[in-house]
Motif scaffolding. Structure first.
Motif, PDB file in Angstrom:
ATOM      1  N   UNK A 192       0.845  -1.201   0.000  1.00 56.85           N
ATOM      2  CA  UNK A 192       0.000   0.000   0.000  1.00 56.85           C
ATOM      3  C   UNK A 192       0.875   1.245   0.000  1.00 56.85           C
ATOM      4  N   UNK A 193       1.879   1.279   0.867  1.00 57.33           N
ATOM      5  CA  UNK A 193       2.761   2.454   0.910  1.00 57.33           C
ATOM      6  C   UNK A 193       3.479   2.658  -0.419  1.00 57.33           C
ATOM      7  N   UNK A 194       4.000   1.579  -0.986  1.00 61.64           N
ATOM      8  CA  UNK A 194       4.689   1.702  -2.270  1.00 61.64           C
ATOM      9  C   UNK A 194       3.735   2.234  -3.344  1.00 61.64           C
ATOM     10  N   UNK A 195       2.508   1.760  -3.349  1.00 60.90           N
ATOM     11  CA  UNK A 195       1.511   2.215  -4.316  1.00 60.90           C
ATOM     12  C   UNK A 195       1.237   3.706  -4.141  1.00 60.90           C
ATOM     13  N   UNK A 196       1.063   4.125  -2.895  1.00 60.12           N
ATOM     14  CA  UNK A 196       0.764   5.532  -2.623  1.00 60.12           C
ATOM     15  C   UNK A 196       1.958   6.440  -2.910  1.00 60.12           C
ATOM     16  N   UNK A 197       3.157   5.960  -2.646  1.00 58.85           N
ATOM     17  CA  UNK A 197       4.349   6.790  -2.815  1.00 58.85           C
ATOM     18  C   UNK A 197       4.798   6.899  -4.273  1.00 58.85           C
ATOM     19  N   UNK A 198       4.311   6.002  -5.122  1.00 60.16           N
ATOM     20  CA  UNK A 198       4.671   6.061  -6.543  1.00 60.16           C
ATOM     21  C   UNK A 198       4.251   7.382  -7.166  1.00 60.16           C
TER      22      UNK A 198
ATOM     23  N   UNK B 140       5.774  11.243   7.293  1.00 59.76           N
ATOM     24  CA  UNK B 140       6.485  10.219   8.075  1.00 59.76           C
ATOM     25  C   UNK B 140       6.719   8.978   7.218  1.00 59.76           C
ATOM     26  N   UNK B 141       5.716   8.544   6.456  1.00 57.21           N
ATOM     27  CA  UNK B 141       5.857   7.372   5.593  1.00 57.21           C
ATOM     28  C   UNK B 141       6.934   7.606   4.546  1.00 57.21           C
ATOM     29  N   UNK B 142       6.911   8.794   3.927  1.00 58.18           N
ATOM     30  CA  UNK B 142       7.944   9.132   2.933  1.00 58.18           C
ATOM     31  C   UNK B 142       9.332   9.017   3.554  1.00 58.18           C
ATOM     32  N   UNK B 143       9.523   9.615   4.722  1.00 57.56           N
ATOM     33  CA  UNK B 143      10.839   9.628   5.370  1.00 57.56           C
ATOM     34  C   UNK B 143      11.275   8.224   5.773  1.00 57.56           C
TER      35      UNK B 143
ATOM     36  N   UNK C 176      10.313   5.268   4.550  1.00 54.91           N
ATOM     37  CA  UNK C 176      10.609   4.447   3.377  1.00 54.91           C
ATOM     38  C   UNK C 176      11.942   4.871   2.767  1.00 54.91           C
ATOM     39  N   UNK C 177      12.163   6.166   2.672  1.00 54.58           N
ATOM     40  CA  UNK C 177      13.434   6.667   2.129  1.00 54.58           C
ATOM     41  C   UNK C 177      14.605   6.181   2.981  1.00 54.58           C
ATOM     42  N   UNK C 178      14.457   6.266   4.288  1.00 57.20           N
ATOM     43  CA  UNK C 178      15.526   5.848   5.194  1.00 57.20           C
ATOM     44  C   UNK C 178      15.758   4.335   5.108  1.00 57.20           C
ATOM     45  N   UNK C 179      14.685   3.558   5.094  1.00 55.83           N
ATOM     46  CA  UNK C 179      14.798   2.106   5.106  1.00 55.83           C
ATOM     47  C   UNK C 179      15.256   1.544   3.772  1.00 55.83           C
TER      48      UNK C 179
END
Length: 184
Positions: free
Chosen positions: A69-75, A129-132, A134-137
């Motif tokens: 879900x996060x990957x889909x939203x962040x695309x 927060x999700x963007x940060x 995912x970017x960090x991880x």
């Protein structure tokens, strides 16, 4: 790391190096060896990718569907996404999608906002927060993957992309048959 020379010399089930009758048919030996080496390299990559996904899920304390879900939203971060779109993407029930969105909202990874044009529907958006997170991880992993392919020529890239598309089509075309034997 797998030694591809060893992979290409591995025995077929049944112990006959050149029989080629188990999975790979009656192709000439050199084609069979090359094909088996490519497929084994793909299996090794997939195993490494699955292990990386497991480590990512564990480090972010999320399940596979939450990460999807996060990957889909962040695309496309500015795109308005409705829950039904995520339900179709995940191939889950509405109730299962709602439970995933509830968990992501509680953890601060998504927000739900009312649709100004239709108050009965909502939009889902990833938070800063999700963007940060995912970017960090995933940033280091993406950098390492990019460095593995950045020096490829246009021709090499085209061959790999074509191969991966053909493999995706081959895998997507496989029908699950409950009566068939599982392959190793």
């Amino acid at each position: 790391m797998t030694d591809m020379r060893a992979v290409s010399q591995s025995l077929s089930p049944g112990g006959d190096r050149d029989s080629g009758t188990y999975w790979y048919g009656g192709e000439p030996a050199d084609r069979r060896v090359r094909s088996k080496a490519v497929l084994e390299a793909l299996r090794v990559y997939r195993a490494a990718e699955l292990a990386m996904r497991r480590r990512t899920r564990e480090s972010m304390s999320m399940g596979e569907n939450e990460l999807l879900v996060l990957r889909y939203l962040l695309r496309e971060p500015n795109r308005r996404v409705r829950p039904g779109e995520l339900t179709r993407y995940l191939g889950l029930s509405t109730a299962s999608t709602t439970a995933i969105l509830d968990r992501l909202e509680r953890s601060g990874h998504i927000t739900r906002t009312a649709n100004p044009d239709d108050r009965r529907s909502i939009f889902i958006q990833a938070t800063d927060r999700a963007h940060a997170e995912v970017r960090q991880t995933l940033g280091n992993m993406h950098d390492r993957m990019l460095s593995a392919v950045i020096e490829m020529s246009a021709e090499e890239s085209a061959v790999v992309v074509d191969f991966l598309h053909r493999m995706s089509d081959a895998v997507d075309g496989v029908a699950v048959d409950a009566g068939s034997a599982a392959s190793p």
